[in-house]
Design an enzyme around this catalytic site. Structure first.
Site, short mmCIF file in Angstrom:
data_model
loop_
_atom_site.label_atom_id
_atom_site.label_comp_id
_atom_site.label_asym_id
_atom_site.label_seq_id
_atom_site.Cartn_x
_atom_site.Cartn_y
_atom_site.Cartn_z
CG PHE A 1 -5.03 2.80 1.59
CD1 PHE A 1 -4.39 3.38 2.68
CD2 PHE A 1 -4.38 2.80 0.37
CE1 PHE A 1 -3.13 3.95 2.54
CE2 PHE A 1 -3.13 3.38 0.22
CZ PHE A 1 -2.50 3.95 1.31
CB SER B 1 -9.24 -5.82 -2.91
OG SER B 1 -9.07 -6.17 -1.56
CB ILE C 1 -3.26 2.00 -4.58
CG1 ILE C 1 -2.01 2.88 -4.71
CG2 ILE C 1 -4.21 2.49 -3.48
CD1 ILE C 1 -1.09 2.89 -3.51
CD GLU C 2 -5.63 -5.43 -1.53
OE1 GLU C 2 -6.44 -6.32 -1.24
OE2 GLU C 2 -4.40 -5.54 -1.33
CB ILE C 3 -9.55 0.83 -2.72
CG1 ILE C 3 -8.53 1.87 -3.18
CG2 ILE C 3 -10.69 1.47 -1.92
CD1 ILE C 3 -9.06 2.81 -4.26
#
Length: 137
Positions: free
Chosen positions: A81, A117, A128-130
């Site tokens: 994301f 990230s 989940i990658e931010i």
């Protein structure tokens, strides 16, 4: 030879989850998404998470909706994301929520170029990658 048709954008994706309520809590409280309940053409009541112009439809692992992936299951996704919020702010927010950062910040390559990230896990163990775009760091 003619060119094949092309797609323009991702409208939604489906996550098969063990616990709809836990998933809704995580993605609304930790990731800042909006929970939605919607009724498809079959009249059932389903749940989704909205952000930007996209959404994630949630299917219960015990009874995923048809049609579905060949092997639906919790914890099989790896999602990235993009955010406009500095990763330092995310790190503070994740710590306040009790969410462990598995890795990061680390440089990666996104769909349009360099990104920075953080990696976390959702309640089902999905990765989940931010990320922030490198030109916005």
């Amino acid at each position: 030879m003619t060119m094949p048709p092309t797609v323009a954008a991702l409208d939604h994706l489906v996550l098969t989850v063990a616990d709809i309520d836990a998933t809704l809590r995580f993605y609304t409280q930790v990731m800042g998404m909006r929970a939605e309940t919607f009724r498809p053409a079959d009249g059932s009541s389903r749940h989704a998470l909205s952000f930007g112009a996209q959404k994630i439809n949630l299917h219960p692992a015990t009874a995923p909706f048809d049609p579905k992936a060949a092997h639906p299951g919790p914890g099989t996704a790896d999602l990235c994301f993009l955010t406009g919020t500095p990763l330092a702010d995310w790190q503070a927010h994740l710590a306040a929520c009790g969410v462990a950062v598995e890795e990061g910040p680390v440089p990666r390559t996104g769909a349009t170029g360099p990104i920075l990230s953080l990696y976390i896990r959702d309640p089902d163990g999905n990765l989940i990658e931010i990320s922030t775009r490198a030109d916005r760091i």
